[in-house]
Write an enzyme that holds these catalytic residues in place. Sequence first.
Site, short mmCIF file in Angstrom:
data_model
loop_
_atom_site.label_atom_id
_atom_site.label_comp_id
_atom_site.label_asym_id
_atom_site.label_seq_id
_atom_site.Cartn_x
_atom_site.Cartn_y
_atom_site.Cartn_z
N GLU A 1 -3.27 0.53 -9.27
CA GLU A 1 -2.08 1.35 -9.52
C GLU A 1 -0.94 0.42 -9.94
O GLU A 1 -0.71 -0.59 -9.27
CB GLU A 1 -1.69 2.11 -8.25
CG GLU A 1 -2.70 3.20 -7.89
CD GLU A 1 -2.51 3.79 -6.50
OE1 GLU A 1 -2.73 4.99 -6.33
OE2 GLU A 1 -2.16 3.03 -5.56
N ASN B 1 -3.59 6.19 -1.78
CA ASN B 1 -3.34 6.12 -0.34
C ASN B 1 -2.74 7.40 0.22
O ASN B 1 -2.96 7.75 1.38
CB ASN B 1 -2.46 4.92 0.02
CG ASN B 1 -3.26 3.64 0.05
OD1 ASN B 1 -4.49 3.67 0.11
ND2 ASN B 1 -2.59 2.51 0.00
N SER C 1 0.82 -1.21 0.00
CA SER C 1 0.00 0.00 0.00
C SER C 1 0.85 1.25 0.00
O SER C 1 0.35 2.34 -0.25
CB SER C 1 -0.86 0.04 1.26
OG SER C 1 -1.62 -1.12 1.37
N HIS D 1 -1.16 -2.50 -7.26
CA HIS D 1 -1.88 -2.17 -6.03
C HIS D 1 -3.40 -2.16 -6.24
O HIS D 1 -3.93 -1.31 -6.96
CB HIS D 1 -1.39 -0.80 -5.51
CG HIS D 1 -2.02 -0.43 -4.21
ND1 HIS D 1 -2.48 0.83 -3.94
CD2 HIS D 1 -2.29 -1.18 -3.11
CE1 HIS D 1 -2.99 0.85 -2.73
NE2 HIS D 1 -2.89 -0.35 -2.21
N1 CAA Z 1 -16.13 -8.92 -1.49
C1 CAA Z 1 -16.69 -9.00 -2.70
N2 CAA Z 1 -17.74 -8.24 -3.09
C2 CAA Z 1 -18.23 -7.36 -2.21
C3 CAA Z 1 -17.68 -7.22 -0.92
C4 CAA Z 1 -16.60 -8.05 -0.58
N3 CAA Z 1 -16.02 -7.98 0.62
N4 CAA Z 1 -18.35 -6.25 -0.28
C5 CAA Z 1 -19.30 -5.81 -1.12
N5 CAA Z 1 -19.21 -6.47 -2.28
C6 CAA Z 1 -19.99 -6.23 -3.47
C7 CAA Z 1 -21.39 -6.69 -3.34
O1 CAA Z 1 -21.55 -8.03 -3.74
C8 CAA Z 1 -22.12 -5.73 -4.25
O2 CAA Z 1 -21.95 -6.11 -5.61
P1 CAA Z 1 -23.14 -5.97 -6.63
O3 CAA Z 1 -23.42 -4.48 -6.73
O4 CAA Z 1 -22.60 -6.56 -7.88
O5 CAA Z 1 -24.28 -6.70 -6.02
C9 CAA Z 1 -21.36 -4.43 -4.10
O6 CAA Z 1 -20.07 -4.79 -3.62
C10 CAA Z 1 -22.04 -3.51 -3.15
O7 CAA Z 1 -22.18 -4.25 -1.93
P2 CAA Z 1 -23.29 -4.03 -0.85
O8 CAA Z 1 -24.52 -3.46 -1.49
O9 CAA Z 1 -23.47 -5.23 -0.01
O10 CAA Z 1 -22.61 -3.04 0.11
P3 CAA Z 1 -22.35 -1.55 -0.11
O11 CAA Z 1 -23.21 -0.96 -1.16
O12 CAA Z 1 -22.40 -1.04 1.26
O13 CAA Z 1 -20.86 -1.51 -0.67
C11 CAA Z 1 -18.52 -1.41 -0.50
C12 CAA Z 1 -19.80 -2.06 0.03
C13 CAA Z 1 -18.28 -1.87 -1.91
C14 CAA Z 1 -17.40 -1.90 0.41
C15 CAA Z 1 -18.68 0.16 -0.46
O14 CAA Z 1 -19.10 0.56 0.81
C16 CAA Z 1 -17.41 0.89 -0.79
O15 CAA Z 1 -17.03 1.03 -1.95
N6 CAA Z 1 -16.73 1.42 0.25
C17 CAA Z 1 -15.47 2.15 0.08
C18 CAA Z 1 -14.33 1.16 0.08
C19 CAA Z 1 -13.00 1.80 -0.21
O16 CAA Z 1 -12.79 2.99 -0.10
N7 CAA Z 1 -12.03 0.94 -0.56
C20 CAA Z 1 -10.67 1.39 -0.81
C21 CAA Z 1 -9.92 1.39 0.48
S1 CAA Z 1 -8.22 1.84 0.24
C22 CAA Z 1 -7.47 0.40 -0.19
O17 CAA Z 1 -8.03 -0.64 -0.25
C23 CAA Z 1 -6.04 0.50 -0.53
C24 CAA Z 1 -5.10 0.28 0.53
O18 CAA Z 1 -3.96 -0.05 0.22
C25 CAA Z 1 -5.40 0.54 1.94
#
Ligand code: CAA
Length: 373
Positions: A152, A190, A119, A140
């Site tokens: 990335e 990040n 990350s 990434h």
């Molecule tokens: N694994 C696989 N699929 C998942 C999942 C998981 N853990 N969580 C949710 N999904 C899928 C669902 O199946 C659903 O797909 P469909 O639309 O095809 O049905 C979709 O994501 C939306 O899911 P939900 O409706 O159940 O839940 P939600 O609408 O609350 O979305 C979320 C969940 C996708 C996590 C959303 O809240 C989100 O995008 N949050 C922000 C996450 C973010 O910022 N991630 C980046 C973090 S930084 C990083 O990762 C980099 C690093 O190095 C730290």
Amino acid sequence: MSFSQIGVVGLGIMGAGIVEVFARAEYQVFGVAESALAVDAGKSNLAKSLARAVSKGKLSQEQSDEITARVTFGEDFALLADCDLVIEAAPEILSLKLDIFSKLDAAVKPSGILATNTSSLSVTEIANATSRPAKVVGMHFFNPAPVQKFVEVISTNHSDGEVVSQIVEIGNSLGKHLARISDQPGFIVNKLLLRYLNHAVQILDSGQASKEQMDAAMRELSGYPMGPCELLDLIGIDTCVEILKTIHADTQLEIDEPATGMVKLVSAGNKGRKSGSGFYDYSEKLEIPTDPNQDIKDQVHNDLLIAYLGDCIAMAATGYATKADIDSGMKLGCGLPEGPFEVIASLGIEKVRAAQVELSERTGIATYQPLSV
Ligand code: CAA
């Protein structure tokens, strides 16, 4: 070179998600972790994610079975010998990654490309742990890897241009949007996201707002899919602290020092969703109550948004990344409804600059001042 066999080392949430992404795209995948327990956890992470897609009607049971059948799990690095590409997704600890890369170097065929999903750590240092630094890059992914469409691709001074192009091609074959970036702490997303998340915990630590107020503010007033405390819990607070330490070592800015609230939670073992609790408790379904205090929500929303927009402007102005890549990264990597430069265009740059000045004067933090270019 045509790629058919892909290896993944480390089977936590990110590793298992990356396994799923490649198996869905019809690659033959080999998932390796250091213990039988970690391998079982990886299998279970993959099974849960596929079951979720089946229950939502996004995949048939037959497709889910086919995806599972494309994956071979195990503890032995020898499984990775014939892989064309191996992606490491171990915890954010440099010594651990260096050890894994030296083992991968010995285990994987000489033509194999080695990628790290780090990350923020130095891809250059990781490449130096191998005898093939030209074939080592960063790849990434964002959490959840099957959902977020951004990747990335990080190259170092050693990276072979042909290798980087092949990684971009593979990324495209996964249906991801790719941005190329050189090896800099936190890369694009990040570097912006972690400062924003840290800022939120600094506000929380100061007692100005509660976690619920902050999370409600960002969801309700900017349409973010999650508020900062929920997102910290999703990513893993320990991971966030490690990323911030790397960014802080580079910038030396006080605002990048991991906020006390985060450090305390990690010390107590509350690392977020993966440990069952973090800012929130995950023993039951999480319901964050909406908070009626509009003034507090407006204030924290303003402060978090303006500081973040200022960082985005500075990142683009210094040539670190393009506005287009920053917008794509925040939308496709973090699910934000709009990229920062879209937000700036609708607010007006003068209004953003005035708000930056106001924030800087009110908080006494010079970093919030608009960049004079
Ligand atoms: N694994 C696989 N699929 C998942 C999942 C998981 N853990 N969580 C949710 N999904 C899928 C669902 O199946 C659903 O797909 P469909 O639309 O095809 O049905 C979709 O994501 C939306 O899911 P939900 O409706 O159940 O839940 P939600 O609408 O609350 O979305 C979320 C969940 C996708 C996590 C959303 O809240 C989100 O995008 N949050 C922000 C996450 C973010 O910022 N991630 C980046 C973090 S930084 C990083 O990762 C980099 C690093 O190095 C730290």
